[in-house]
Design a protein around this motif. Structure first.
Motif, PDB file in Angstrom:
ATOM      1  N   THR A 210       0.702  -1.596   0.033  1.00  0.00           N
ATOM      2  CA  THR A 210      -0.433  -0.110   0.221  1.00  0.00           C
ATOM      3  C   THR A 210       0.629   1.428  -0.423  1.00  0.00           C
ATOM      4  N   ASN A 211       1.785   1.319   0.536  1.00  0.00           N
ATOM      5  CA  ASN A 211       2.897   2.986   0.557  1.00  0.00           C
ATOM      6  C   ASN A 211       3.593   2.839  -0.293  1.00  0.00           C
ATOM      7  N   VAL A 212       4.653   1.565  -0.655  1.00  0.00           N
ATOM      8  CA  VAL A 212       4.665   1.016  -2.218  1.00  0.00           C
ATOM      9  C   VAL A 212       3.910   1.988  -3.140  1.00  0.00           C
ATOM     10  N   ASP A 213       3.283   1.532  -3.008  1.00  0.00           N
ATOM     11  CA  ASP A 213       2.263   1.650  -4.346  1.00  0.00           C
ATOM     12  C   ASP A 213       1.006   3.334  -4.305  1.00  0.00           C
ATOM     13  N   ASP A 214       1.310   3.592  -3.149  1.00  0.00           N
ATOM     14  CA  ASP A 214       0.993   5.511  -2.907  1.00  0.00           C
ATOM     15  C   ASP A 214       2.118   5.689  -3.758  1.00  0.00           C
ATOM     16  N   ARG A 215       3.507   5.512  -3.535  1.00  0.00           N
ATOM     17  CA  ARG A 215       4.357   6.836  -3.766  1.00  0.00           C
ATOM     18  C   ARG A 215       4.868   6.332  -5.334  1.00  0.00           C
ATOM     19  N   ILE A 216       4.600   5.273  -6.063  1.00  0.00           N
ATOM     20  CA  ILE A 216       4.577   4.804  -7.596  1.00  0.00           C
ATOM     21  C   ILE A 216       3.642   6.022  -8.269  1.00  0.00           C
ATOM     22  N   ASP A 226       5.004  11.076 -21.353  1.00  0.00           N
ATOM     23  CA  ASP A 226       5.772  11.710 -22.345  1.00  0.00           C
ATOM     24  C   ASP A 226       6.811  10.414 -22.355  1.00  0.00           C
ATOM     25  N   THR A 227       7.320   9.598 -21.226  1.00  0.00           N
ATOM     26  CA  THR A 227       8.662   8.589 -20.728  1.00  0.00           C
ATOM     27  C   THR A 227       7.855   7.356 -20.751  1.00  0.00           C
ATOM     28  N   LEU A 228       7.427   6.813 -21.974  1.00  0.00           N
ATOM     29  CA  LEU A 228       6.711   5.500 -21.446  1.00  0.00           C
ATOM     30  C   LEU A 228       7.595   4.345 -20.568  1.00  0.00           C
ATOM     31  N   ASN A 229       8.394   4.596 -21.348  1.00  0.00           N
ATOM     32  CA  ASN A 229       9.455   3.362 -20.258  1.00  0.00           C
ATOM     33  C   ASN A 229       9.445   3.427 -19.299  1.00  0.00           C
ATOM     34  N   ASN A 230      10.068   4.812 -18.316  1.00  0.00           N
ATOM     35  CA  ASN A 230       9.700   5.032 -17.340  1.00  0.00           C
ATOM     36  C   ASN A 230       8.891   4.128 -17.097  1.00  0.00           C
ATOM     37  N   GLU A 231       7.852   4.886 -17.251  1.00  0.00           N
ATOM     38  CA  GLU A 231       6.147   4.479 -16.699  1.00  0.00           C
ATOM     39  C   GLU A 231       5.743   2.782 -16.199  1.00  0.00           C
ATOM     40  N   ALA A 232       6.481   2.054 -17.696  1.00  0.00           N
ATOM     41  CA  ALA A 232       6.479   1.170 -17.930  1.00  0.00           C
ATOM     42  C   ALA A 232       7.015  -0.100 -16.688  1.00  0.00           C
ATOM     43  N   ARG A 233       8.150   0.430 -16.254  1.00  0.00           N
ATOM     44  CA  ARG A 233       8.929   0.303 -15.351  1.00  0.00           C
ATOM     45  C   ARG A 233       8.275  -0.115 -13.110  1.00  0.00           C
ATOM     46  N   LEU A 234       8.141   1.934 -13.587  1.00  0.00           N
ATOM     47  CA  LEU A 234       7.065   2.137 -12.383  1.00  0.00           C
ATOM     48  C   LEU A 234       6.108   1.165 -12.096  1.00  0.00           C
ATOM     49  N   ARG A 235       5.598   0.725 -13.392  1.00  0.00           N
ATOM     50  CA  ARG A 235       4.114  -0.027 -12.841  1.00  0.00           C
ATOM     51  C   ARG A 235       4.295  -1.836 -12.824  1.00  0.00           C
ATOM     52  N   GLN A 236       5.655  -1.945 -12.814  1.00  0.00           N
ATOM     53  CA  GLN A 236       6.168  -3.157 -12.815  1.00  0.00           C
ATOM     54  C   GLN A 236       6.038  -3.386 -11.474  1.00  0.00           C
ATOM     55  N   VAL A 237       6.761  -2.275 -10.994  1.00  0.00           N
ATOM     56  CA  VAL A 237       6.616  -2.587  -9.935  1.00  0.00           C
ATOM     57  C   VAL A 237       5.624  -2.723  -8.445  1.00  0.00           C
ATOM     58  N   LEU A 238       4.490  -2.644  -8.998  1.00  0.00           N
ATOM     59  CA  LEU A 238       3.236  -1.875  -7.942  1.00  0.00           C
ATOM     60  C   LEU A 238       2.118  -2.737  -7.797  1.00  0.00           C
ATOM     61  N   GLY A 239       2.146  -3.744  -6.401  1.00  0.00           N
ATOM     62  CA  GLY A 239       1.943  -4.976  -5.489  1.00  0.00           C
ATOM     63  C   GLY A 239       3.061  -6.237  -5.829  1.00  0.00           C
ATOM     64  N   ILE A 343      13.243   5.072 -11.033  1.00  0.00           N
ATOM     65  CA  ILE A 343      11.420   4.514  -9.890  1.00  0.00           C
ATOM     66  C   ILE A 343      11.640   5.067  -8.119  1.00  0.00           C
ATOM     67  N   ALA A 344      13.382   5.387  -7.556  1.00  0.00           N
ATOM     68  CA  ALA A 344      13.564   5.605  -7.013  1.00  0.00           C
ATOM     69  C   ALA A 344      11.922   6.163  -5.491  1.00  0.00           C
ATOM     70  N   ILE A 345      12.185   4.801  -5.087  1.00  0.00           N
ATOM     71  CA  ILE A 345      11.607   4.304  -3.628  1.00  0.00           C
ATOM     72  C   ILE A 345      12.117   3.583  -2.476  1.00  0.00           C
ATOM     73  N   ASP A 346      12.542   4.710  -1.743  1.00  0.00           N
ATOM     74  CA  ASP A 346      13.784   4.417  -0.256  1.00  0.00           C
ATOM     75  C   ASP A 346      12.965   3.328   0.363  1.00  0.00           C
ATOM     76  N   LEU A 347      13.421   2.321   0.774  1.00  0.00           N
ATOM     77  CA  LEU A 347      12.903   1.239   1.353  1.00  0.00           C
ATOM     78  C   LEU A 347      11.943   1.689   2.294  1.00  0.00           C
ATOM     79  N   ASP A 348      13.548   2.488   3.445  1.00  0.00           N
ATOM     80  CA  ASP A 348      14.114   2.254   4.458  1.00  0.00           C
ATOM     81  C   ASP A 348      12.731   3.194   5.092  1.00  0.00           C
TER      82      ASP A 348
END
Length: 385
Positions: A210-216, A226-239, A343-348
């Motif tokens: 829930t927390n990570v998905d909100d950040r994504i 405009d940056t479809l590759n970046n968007e695709a990478r982000l969506r691959q992390v969801l859930g 992606i830039a999600i700070d897991l800590d």
């Protein structure tokens, strides 16, 4: 080979515990039926569960009235209600506890969430709860905070079963395992038995996603189209983060239990401290409602499920033994990818946030429950005047 998914999970070496307890469940005989059918082999509770049980039922009113007549405070009344339910549940699970030689059959009760940052207060409360409930298969829940770890060590050294809760990071699990082993070693050094002394490390899942998905989602709003590759990478992390994180924790568990240090304790009769998957109801309706069950079947683990997830699993879980061992390299890669600039999600940071939120989500219902009991005390007192 069993056809019921819950029984197939048990055959795969994982125990199913239920995350729920109320007086109706006990008095109706439903809990006993589930236990005797082999559907569940343990039970967990928390302040939110008891808040819902007591505030929404009149089954507790007679005991609340008796507490008022005895001059008890709301906290004392609460404990008398909860301890009674826990004792009765322990008695229902006692045959499981005996049949599994202390591996299963436990009922967990949490110390006051207000003590999450108080080491000595947690130790004192754990000892008091264990003595007051007076059942060998009660398990005291202690939060996996920096202040909680030394409390875990002491309580294990005292010979009290412990469920370390609110674990989110692999690092916090490692500290949990260390505290458990230190407590066991202290008992061995004092020539005290460690047989039938048990602990589970409760690793939380859905709150991470829930927390990570909100950040994504916030990142996706910033990225735009405009940056479809970046968007695709982000969506691959969801859930995906919670399950990947749990799989890595399981690999850590295997390393710990294979170590010489653990093997020495095992020869002394120590029970393995199993990983317990918690917060397993899927919060996002777009996700498979049993994904935290299907993906994490593994030997020497526990999955604690709320009633709705138990029902869903019986209906459509797809169980594969040792599935937790699949796609391990992908799990490590996913967690590592969170550090990538795109992606830039700070897991800590995520883990710190969900830990504090977890404490707050137990403090709030606990305080609400105290107020509910106080309200009933006030109503009954007015009615008698």
């Amino acid at each position: 080979m069993a056809t019921d998914p819950l029984l197939k999970i048990r055959e795969s070496g994982q125990s199913i515990w239920m995350d729920n307890l109320n007086r109706q469940l006990i008095q109706s005989g439903k809990l006993k039926q589930m236990v005797e059918a082999g559907k569940i082999t343990g039970l967990t509770s928390n302040p939110a569960i008891f808040q819902k049980a007591i505030s929404s039922s009149d089954l507790y009113d007679a005991d609340i009235e008796a507490g008022i007549k005895a001059g008890r405070s709301p906290v004392e009344i609460y404990e008398s209600l909860v301890f009674d339910d826990i004792r009765k549940a322990c008695d229902i699970f006692q045959p499981v506890y005996e049949a599994t030689d202390g591996l299963d059959g436990y009922v967990s009760i949490e110390v006051s969430p207000n003590l999450a940052r108080d080491t000595q207060g947690t130790i004192d409360e754990a000892r008091r709860f264990y003595q007051a409930i007076d059942r060998p298969n009660v398990m005291i829940k202690i939060p996996g905070t920096p202040e909680g770890f030394p409390a875990v060590e002491q309580v294990i050294a005292d010979g009290i079963n412990v469920n370390i809760t609110l674990l989110f990071s692999v690092e916090s699990y490692e500290k949990t395992a260390e505290a458990y082993m230190r407590g066991l070693e202290r008992r061995v050094d004092q020539n005290q038995s460690i047989h039938k002394l048990a602990s589970v490390a409760s690793f939380f899942l859905s709150r991470i996603d829930t927390n990570v998905d909100d950040r994504i989602q916030e990142r996706l709003r910033q990225v735009g189209t405009d940056t479809l590759n970046n968007e695709a990478r982000l969506r691959q992390v969801l859930g995906k983060v919670a399950i990947a994180n749990a799989k890595i924790a399981y690999q850590t568990f295997k390393k710990i239990t294979a170590s010489e240090r653990w093997q020495r304790l095992a020869k002394q009769g120590a029970n393995v401290q199993r990983l317990l998957w918690a917060s397993t109801s899927t919060k996002n309706p777009d996700y498979n409602d049993v994904m935290y069950v299907n993906e994490l079947v593994g030997r020497n683990t526990v999955n604690t499920l709320p009633p709705n997830t138990i029902d869903a699993c019986e209906d459509h879980c797809e169980i594969m033994a040792d599935r937790i061992e699949s796609n391990i390299s992908e799990a490590y890669q996913l967690i590592e990818s969170l550090n990538d600039p795109d992606i830039a999600i700070d897991l800590d940071e995520v883990m710190d946030e969900v830990m504090q939120e977890g404490i707050d989500k137990f403090v709030q219902p606990f305080e609400s429950l105290m107020q509910s009991i106080q309200d009933k005390v006030d109503q009954m007192t007015v009615a008698k005047s």
